[in-house]
Design a protein around this motif. Structure first.
Motif, PDB file in Angstrom:
ATOM      1  N   PHE A  40       6.301  -8.511  -6.808  1.00  0.00           N
ATOM      2  CA  PHE A  40       5.572  -8.016  -5.642  1.00  0.00           C
ATOM      3  C   PHE A  40       6.286  -8.388  -4.353  1.00  0.00           C
ATOM      4  O   PHE A  40       7.096  -9.317  -4.318  1.00  0.00           O
ATOM      5  CB  PHE A  40       4.126  -8.530  -5.635  1.00  0.00           C
ATOM      6  N   ALA A  60       0.153  -9.706  -0.411  1.00  0.00           N
ATOM      7  CA  ALA A  60       1.027  -9.396  -1.546  1.00  0.00           C
ATOM      8  C   ALA A  60       0.713  -7.999  -2.078  1.00  0.00           C
ATOM      9  O   ALA A  60      -0.466  -7.631  -2.201  1.00  0.00           O
ATOM     10  CB  ALA A  60       0.800 -10.426  -2.647  1.00  0.00           C
ATOM     11  N   TYR A  61       1.748  -7.243  -2.379  1.00  0.00           N
ATOM     12  CA  TYR A  61       1.594  -5.912  -2.992  1.00  0.00           C
ATOM     13  C   TYR A  61       2.687  -5.685  -4.022  1.00  0.00           C
ATOM     14  O   TYR A  61       3.873  -5.815  -3.712  1.00  0.00           O
ATOM     15  CB  TYR A  61       1.679  -4.803  -1.927  1.00  0.00           C
ATOM     16  N   SER A  62       2.285  -5.304  -5.229  1.00  0.00           N
ATOM     17  CA  SER A  62       3.271  -4.997  -6.269  1.00  0.00           C
ATOM     18  C   SER A  62       4.017  -3.720  -5.905  1.00  0.00           C
ATOM     19  O   SER A  62       3.406  -2.757  -5.435  1.00  0.00           O
ATOM     20  CB  SER A  62       2.565  -4.771  -7.607  1.00  0.00           C
ATOM     21  N   SER A  76      -2.764   0.885  -3.046  1.00  0.00           N
ATOM     22  CA  SER A  76      -3.710  -0.084  -2.477  1.00  0.00           C
ATOM     23  C   SER A  76      -5.155   0.374  -2.526  1.00  0.00           C
ATOM     24  O   SER A  76      -5.469   1.553  -2.370  1.00  0.00           O
ATOM     25  CB  SER A  76      -3.335  -0.347  -1.008  1.00  0.00           C
ATOM     26  N   ILE A  77      -6.000  -0.622  -2.692  1.00  0.00           N
ATOM     27  CA  ILE A  77      -7.432  -0.434  -2.493  1.00  0.00           C
ATOM     28  C   ILE A  77      -7.715  -0.625  -1.000  1.00  0.00           C
ATOM     29  O   ILE A  77      -6.934  -1.271  -0.300  1.00  0.00           O
ATOM     30  CB  ILE A  77      -8.225  -1.469  -3.319  1.00  0.00           C
ATOM     31  N   VAL A  79     -10.341  -2.586   1.020  1.00  0.00           N
ATOM     32  CA  VAL A  79     -11.478  -3.513   1.030  1.00  0.00           C
ATOM     33  C   VAL A  79     -12.170  -3.285   2.377  1.00  0.00           C
ATOM     34  O   VAL A  79     -11.573  -3.558   3.420  1.00  0.00           O
ATOM     35  CB  VAL A  79     -11.004  -4.978   0.902  1.00  0.00           C
ATOM     36  N   GLY A  82     -12.024  -6.021   4.723  1.00  0.00           N
ATOM     37  CA  GLY A  82     -10.789  -6.805   4.608  1.00  0.00           C
ATOM     38  C   GLY A  82     -10.005  -6.751   5.911  1.00  0.00           C
ATOM     39  O   GLY A  82     -10.146  -5.807   6.697  1.00  0.00           O
ATOM     40  N   PHE A  84      -6.578  -6.779   6.071  1.00  0.00           N
ATOM     41  CA  PHE A  84      -5.275  -6.118   5.950  1.00  0.00           C
ATOM     42  C   PHE A  84      -5.369  -4.672   5.466  1.00  0.00           C
ATOM     43  O   PHE A  84      -4.775  -3.763   6.067  1.00  0.00           O
ATOM     44  CB  PHE A  84      -4.395  -6.921   4.982  1.00  0.00           C
ATOM     45  N   SER A  85      -6.116  -4.456   4.364  1.00  0.00           N
ATOM     46  CA  SER A  85      -6.036  -3.138   3.712  1.00  0.00           C
ATOM     47  C   SER A  85      -6.533  -1.984   4.595  1.00  0.00           C
ATOM     48  O   SER A  85      -5.938  -0.904   4.551  1.00  0.00           O
ATOM     49  CB  SER A  85      -6.731  -3.162   2.345  1.00  0.00           C
ATOM     50  N   PRO A  86      -7.580  -2.147   5.436  1.00  0.00           N
ATOM     51  CA  PRO A  86      -7.935  -1.021   6.317  1.00  0.00           C
ATOM     52  C   PRO A  86      -6.827  -0.706   7.327  1.00  0.00           C
ATOM     53  O   PRO A  86      -6.603   0.457   7.670  1.00  0.00           O
ATOM     54  CB  PRO A  86      -9.201  -1.516   7.033  1.00  0.00           C
ATOM     55  N   THR A 125      -6.227  -1.527  -9.157  1.00  0.00           N
ATOM     56  CA  THR A 125      -4.874  -1.439  -8.598  1.00  0.00           C
ATOM     57  C   THR A 125      -3.879  -2.337  -9.330  1.00  0.00           C
ATOM     58  O   THR A 125      -2.687  -2.285  -9.039  1.00  0.00           O
ATOM     59  CB  THR A 125      -4.885  -1.817  -7.101  1.00  0.00           C
ATOM     60  N   SER A 128      -0.507  -1.108 -10.575  1.00  0.00           N
ATOM     61  CA  SER A 128       0.723  -1.038  -9.763  1.00  0.00           C
ATOM     62  C   SER A 128       1.909  -1.714 -10.437  1.00  0.00           C
ATOM     63  O   SER A 128       3.000  -1.151 -10.515  1.00  0.00           O
ATOM     64  CB  SER A 128       0.516  -1.720  -8.406  1.00  0.00           C
ATOM     65  N   ASN A 257      -2.874 -12.507 -10.999  1.00  0.00           N
ATOM     66  CA  ASN A 257      -4.189 -12.346 -10.359  1.00  0.00           C
ATOM     67  C   ASN A 257      -4.002 -11.698  -9.000  1.00  0.00           C
ATOM     68  O   ASN A 257      -3.144 -12.117  -8.234  1.00  0.00           O
ATOM     69  CB  ASN A 257      -4.841 -13.720 -10.140  1.00  0.00           C
ATOM     70  N   TYR A 258      -4.836 -10.711  -8.659  1.00  0.00           N
ATOM     71  CA  TYR A 258      -4.688 -10.026  -7.372  1.00  0.00           C
ATOM     72  C   TYR A 258      -5.518 -10.669  -6.259  1.00  0.00           C
ATOM     73  O   TYR A 258      -5.389 -10.319  -5.104  1.00  0.00           O
ATOM     74  CB  TYR A 258      -5.034  -8.543  -7.517  1.00  0.00           C
ATOM     75  N   TRP A 259      -6.419 -11.565  -6.610  1.00  0.00           N
ATOM     76  CA  TRP A 259      -7.102 -12.333  -5.563  1.00  0.00           C
ATOM     77  C   TRP A 259      -7.679 -13.586  -6.137  1.00  0.00           C
ATOM     78  O   TRP A 259      -7.563 -13.810  -7.337  1.00  0.00           O
ATOM     79  CB  TRP A 259      -8.182 -11.517  -4.825  1.00  0.00           C
TER      80      TRP A 259
END
Ligand SMILES: Cc1cc2nc3c(=O)[nH]c(=O)nc-3n(C[C@H](O)[C@H](O)[C@H](O)COP(=O)(O)OP(=O)(O)OC[C@H]3O[C@@H](n4cnc5c(N)ncnc54)[C@H](O)[C@@H]3O)c2cc1C
Length: 259
Positions: A40, A60-62, A76-77, A79, A82, A84-86, A125, A128, A257-259
């Motif tokens: 990632f 982190a993003y794969s 990406s999702i 959240v 969240g 970051f993701s928006p 996700t 990925s 683990n993603y979170w």
């Protein structure tokens, strides 16, 4: 001038899988950025671009693209609350994104010995991390059989199906080398189980569907995504004799683990 730990890249494409929920972005790639499938990147954005253009939020993003691709892509999702993701979702083609110069992560096929079956188990996700492995001919050379299990809530979250089918058409060495098993937990999908991945392991249904045995002598398992799934599946697999590699001894289990 100080040497930054990251490079500035540009968004070159966006895909909206489910508006407001699931999307992908493609970015330019620093030619010096190297990685192996399953690793990632750390992506950076400024929290408030009006005040400070330097990135101060990092996630982190794969990589979903393989190492030989000229660009990088991420899935990406969103959240809803969240940080970051928006912000990532709102980026448009031509906008800047910052990428740490180093790739991270140990959930990679090279940790496993040659031969046997590779089981790729993902929720959401977590898919990925497996896409660059499936788009890499080395993975298909390394394992006799590859089983991809994608657990989601609803059927429209079963993304990247065309790409997955294309990877199998391009790289499979023999008939039956690849099995794709979607599983939905909140919706009935014809031909697919309506159950969580952990339930499918526990009941033995996953092995029946894959026509393969979860036996650490021949199977290597990767778990990626929701930490509750990873923890529960790891317990079930540990009981069957699966173990991560240690001190240079290749194991039969690798997790992210993603979170
Ligand atoms: C090694 C690693 C690789 C990752 N790769 C990806 C990836 O390829 N794609 C991706 O979408 N995310 C990935 N993540 C998660 C990502 O880093 C962010 O956490 C996520 O994008 C949300 O960021 P946020 O700031 O909006 O919310 P955060 O404050 O980071 O997260 C808030 C909450 O949202 C939930 N959440 C976070 N990520 C997810 C997710 N992916 N799916 C479902 N719920 C989630 C959790 O409950 C979390 O506590 C990865 C995380 C790690 C540690």
């Amino acid at each position: 001038m100080t040497q930054e730990k990251y490079t500035r890249q540009t968004i070159t494409a966006r895909t909206e899988w489910i508006p407001g929920k699931l999307f992908s972005i493609t970015t330019t790639r620093d030619p010096a950025f190297q990685f192996v499938p399953g690793q990632f990147a750390r992506l950076g954005l400024p929290e408030n671009p009006q005040i400070n253009a330097a990135p101060d939020l990092w996630r982190a993003y794969s990589m979903v693209t393989p190492p030989h691709a000229n660009e990088l892509a991420f899935y990406s999702i969103v959240v809803p609350d969240g940080l970051f993701s928006p912000r990532l979702r709102d980026l448009q083609i031509g906008d800047a994104i910052y990428i740490d110069k180093t790739a991270f992560g140990f959930m990679t096929p090279e940790r496993f010995p040659q031969g046997g079956q590779l089981w790729m188990l993902a929720t959401g996700t977590g898919l990925s991390a497996y896409l660059p492995m499936l788009d890499d001919p080395n993975t298909w050379q390394q394992f006799e059989k590859i089983i991809l299990v994608h657990g989601v809530r609803e059927a429209n979250e079963l993304t990247y199906q065309d790409d997955i089918a294309r990877f199998a058409r391009t790289h499979a060495r023999h008939e039956g080398q690849f099995t794709y098993l979607p599983a939905t937990s909140r919706e009935k999908l014809p031909g697919a189980p309506q159950a969580r991945i952990t339930t499918l392991i526990e009941t033995g249904e996953l092995e029946s569907l894959a026509n393969a045995t979860l036996d650490p002598a021949v199977a290597r398992v990767m778990l990626c995504g929701n930490p509750a799934m990873v923890t529960d599946a790891r317990k079930l697999l540990t009981d069957k004799g699966f173990a991560p590699g240690r001190r240079g001894i290749p194991g039969s289990l690798a997790v992210e683990n993603y979170w």
